[in-house]
Design a protein around this motif. Structure first.
Motif, PDB file in Angstrom:
ATOM      1  N   PRO A  42      61.601  56.654 -13.306  1.00 47.33           N
ATOM      2  CA  PRO A  42      60.174  56.965 -13.516  1.00 47.33           C
ATOM      3  C   PRO A  42      59.654  58.024 -12.546  1.00 47.33           C
ATOM      4  O   PRO A  42      60.084  58.095 -11.397  1.00 47.33           O
ATOM      5  N   LEU A  43      58.729  58.805 -13.053  1.00 51.52           N
ATOM      6  CA  LEU A  43      58.096  59.865 -12.259  1.00 51.52           C
ATOM      7  C   LEU A  43      56.828  59.268 -11.644  1.00 51.52           C
ATOM      8  O   LEU A  43      55.760  59.309 -12.235  1.00 51.52           O
ATOM      9  N   MET A  44      56.968  58.655 -10.468  1.00 48.43           N
ATOM     10  CA  MET A  44      55.846  57.927  -9.874  1.00 48.43           C
ATOM     11  C   MET A  44      55.660  58.333  -8.409  1.00 48.43           C
ATOM     12  O   MET A  44      56.617  58.743  -7.750  1.00 48.43           O
ATOM     13  N   SER A  45      54.445  58.146  -7.919  1.00 48.51           N
ATOM     14  CA  SER A  45      54.195  58.247  -6.479  1.00 48.51           C
ATOM     15  C   SER A  45      54.370  56.838  -5.921  1.00 48.51           C
ATOM     16  O   SER A  45      53.723  55.898  -6.393  1.00 48.51           O
ATOM     17  N   VAL A  89      63.384  50.857 -12.332  1.00 53.75           N
ATOM     18  CA  VAL A  89      61.946  51.135 -12.243  1.00 53.75           C
ATOM     19  C   VAL A  89      61.382  50.857 -10.844  1.00 53.75           C
ATOM     20  O   VAL A  89      60.625  51.672 -10.298  1.00 53.75           O
ATOM     21  N   PHE A 184      63.076  47.897 -24.031  1.00 56.32           N
ATOM     22  CA  PHE A 184      63.242  47.901 -22.567  1.00 56.32           C
ATOM     23  C   PHE A 184      62.487  49.082 -21.938  1.00 56.32           C
ATOM     24  O   PHE A 184      61.840  48.943 -20.907  1.00 56.32           O
ATOM     25  N   ARG A 185      62.592  50.241 -22.563  1.00 58.57           N
ATOM     26  CA  ARG A 185      61.875  51.433 -22.058  1.00 58.57           C
ATOM     27  C   ARG A 185      60.371  51.181 -22.055  1.00 58.57           C
ATOM     28  O   ARG A 185      59.668  51.530 -21.117  1.00 58.57           O
ATOM     29  N   ASP A 186      59.906  50.557 -23.156  1.00 62.90           N
ATOM     30  CA  ASP A 186      58.484  50.288 -23.280  1.00 62.90           C
ATOM     31  C   ASP A 186      58.017  49.303 -22.208  1.00 62.90           C
ATOM     32  O   ASP A 186      56.967  49.513 -21.580  1.00 62.90           O
ATOM     33  N   GLY A 188      59.420  48.749 -19.289  1.00 66.30           N
ATOM     34  CA  GLY A 188      59.480  49.441 -17.994  1.00 66.30           C
ATOM     35  C   GLY A 188      58.293  50.369 -17.808  1.00 66.30           C
ATOM     36  O   GLY A 188      57.687  50.432 -16.726  1.00 66.30           O
ATOM     37  N   ALA A 189      57.918  51.085 -18.876  1.00 70.14           N
ATOM     38  CA  ALA A 189      56.787  52.018 -18.801  1.00 70.14           C
ATOM     39  C   ALA A 189      55.484  51.269 -18.558  1.00 70.14           C
ATOM     40  O   ALA A 189      54.674  51.659 -17.715  1.00 70.14           O
ATOM     41  N   LYS A 190      55.296  50.165 -19.280  1.00 73.79           N
ATOM     42  CA  LYS A 190      54.059  49.382 -19.114  1.00 73.79           C
ATOM     43  C   LYS A 190      54.003  48.747 -17.729  1.00 73.79           C
ATOM     44  O   LYS A 190      52.930  48.689 -17.124  1.00 73.79           O
ATOM     45  N   LEU A 193      53.137  51.575 -15.196  1.00 75.87           N
ATOM     46  CA  LEU A 193      51.790  52.135 -15.324  1.00 75.87           C
ATOM     47  C   LEU A 193      50.678  51.098 -15.132  1.00 75.87           C
ATOM     48  O   LEU A 193      49.587  51.439 -14.684  1.00 75.87           O
TER      49      LEU A 193
ATOM     50  N   TYR B  88      59.072  60.270 -18.023  1.00 73.77           N
ATOM     51  CA  TYR B  88      58.973  58.808 -18.097  1.00 73.77           C
ATOM     52  C   TYR B  88      58.137  58.286 -16.937  1.00 73.77           C
ATOM     53  O   TYR B  88      58.339  58.707 -15.815  1.00 73.77           O
ATOM     54  N   PRO B  89      57.155  57.428 -17.120  1.00 76.68           N
ATOM     55  CA  PRO B  89      56.829  56.636 -18.318  1.00 76.68           C
ATOM     56  C   PRO B  89      55.589  57.140 -19.068  1.00 76.68           C
ATOM     57  O   PRO B  89      54.970  56.368 -19.790  1.00 76.68           O
TER      58      PRO B  89
END
Lengths: 220, 219
Positions: A42-45, A89, A184-186, A188-190, A193, B88-89
């Motif tokens: 994931p592209l996260m801070s 994730v 699984f992707r869904d 992980g995304a939820k 976020l 992603y995501p």
């Protein structure tokens, strides 16, 4: 040079046997498969938190089993893929993440918090059951968050949904596999976020000065 | 004599039978500055509807048609999977922005803004729609036995492809326009021992027409 002589009279019989075998195997409704996951980083801070994660035995070794008239001897091993999903994730969401072997491992302030995802249920729908062109999968988790004293902060449901279209010559196993990966992707995304949107978690984060002094100051 | 008539009828069937028709509509929101050299676009499929999902191969077909050719007029197209994986995501089926205004919210995140800059993104092209069989007629019977097998009969079906592309301008964070493609066609399957499919390439027709229109819209 050795010549091979083929008895041509046997060829139609061979075709008949092969066709009959294919027909018999096509009628076999049983299913044994291992779910695979292909979830990107994931592209996260990252939140400036030192976190622990605990996967219980049921989660790590989860197998979806069903033995009904429509789904005889179904066994879909999903535990390893679910661990892989959270292991992909979580490190992108937190400064540090360690595995622990007990849900009570965080009673002495070793970590800022402890996460314990648990599987609630998995559901499947096949194209012939829904009269659609889709394989569909739902996966439902219950995720617990404990604070640095081991007290429960939140226990919230997380649902992932995935679908995969039927395509020419696409087997049932491949259709289900694609839908499981999509679910699984869904999930992980939820999870990534919505983590800081769950009210008790948002409050817990807002009480942490490290979070309020980071790029996540808008939470506070 | 009879054989000649059958052959002529068969040829007429091939030449006229699989004809498909395409209707293209374009809506331009306002004056749009053209795509410049080095700018890239991403073609993405909408899959949030419960009834259908935009086919992956249709989205890649439009992307390939936009980027293909290798000429100076070809556009840099980021493959859908590469883009969705890299973002992603934020661009999953359930999390993707449904409105161009939500892009503004996304670019406030420095990590996302940097990724968009790396891609040198100029336009998002969202495709929503599907190809469906709307009518089926006729039947074919096949039999297999120890002595051999074969089919006999005649079947025909109508396919309809309906797609709409929404073009978002990343520079202005506004909807630049919409292009819709509607293709209809009839396929035939005559079978005398061996089935001979005469397929109307409905989805391929919609893809080609839509890509051409998007290209002229952007350039």
């Amino acid at each position: 040079m050795k010549l091979q002589i083929i008895n041509l009279s046997r060829v139609p019989r061979l075709i008949f046997i092969v066709a009959f075998s294919i027909m018999l195997s096509a009628c076999n409704q049983s299913l044994t498969m291992e779910a695979e996951t292909d979830v990107p980083v994931p592209l996260m801070s990252k939140l400036p938190l030192n976190m622990a994660v605990y996967y219980n035995e049921q989660f790590r070794n989860y197998i979806y089993e069903e033995n009904s008239e429509d789904r005889p001897n179904w066994a879909i091993k999903s535990g390893a893929s679910m661990v892989e999903l959270f292991d992909q994730v979580l490190p992108s969401m937190f400064q540090n993440i360690d595995h622990v072997d007990s849900i009570n491992a965080n009673t002495n302030n070793s970590f800022d918090g402890l996460l314990a995802p648990e599987i609630s249920e998995m559901q499947f729908a096949l194209p012939n059951e829904t009269k659609s062109d889709l394989y569909e999968v739902w996966v439902k988790y219950s995720v617990k968050l404990m604070d640095s004293k081991g007290e429960l902060v939140a226990d919230w449901p997380l649902t992932g949904y995935g679908k995969s279209s039927t395509e020419f010559l696409k087997s049932r196993d491949k259709g289900l596999q694609a839908a499981i990966n999509s679910a699984f992707r869904d999930a992980g995304a939820k999870f990534a976020l919505n983590f800081n949107r769950v009210p008790p978690i948002r409050q817990w984060l807002a009480d942490n000065p490290d979070v309020c002094n980071s790029v996540h100051a808008d939470i506070c | 004599m009879n054989n000649r008539i059958v052959t002529i009828l068969f040829l007429i069937l091939i030449l006229t039978g699989c004809k498909s028709t395409t209707r293209i509509d374009e809506y331009r929101q306002g004056p749009t500055s053209n795509i410049e050299i080095g700018d890239s676009v991403v073609v993405l499929g909408r899959r949030h509807s419960s009834g259908h999902e935009t086919e992956i191969d249709f989205v890649s077909c439009v992307g390939n048609a936009l980027g293909g050719g290798g000429s100076e007029k070809s556009i840099i197209v980021i493959p859908e999977k590469d883009f969705v994986d890299a973002m992603y995501p934020y661009f999953e089926t359930s999390t993707a922005p449904m409105d161009v205004k939500n892009l503004d919210h996304l670019v406030q995140n420095p990590a996302i803004a940097q990724k968009f800059a790396e891609f040198n993104l100029r336009f998002f092209i969202w495709i929503d729609g599907s190809t469906e069989t709307t009518d089926k007629k006729g039947s074919i019977s096949c039999a297999v036995g120890p002595g051999g097998g074969g089919c006999f009969g005649f079947a025909t079906w109508d396919d309809e492809a309906n797609y709409e592309a929404s073009i978002w301008d990343f520079n202005t964070l506004q909807l630049a326009g919409k292009i819709s493609a509607e293709t209809q066609g009839t396929s035939y399957l005559p079978a005398v021992i061996i089935p001979v499919p005469l397929l109307a390439r409905v989805q391929a027709g919609a893809c080609k027409s839509m890509a051409q229109q998007i290209k002229s819209f952007l350039q």
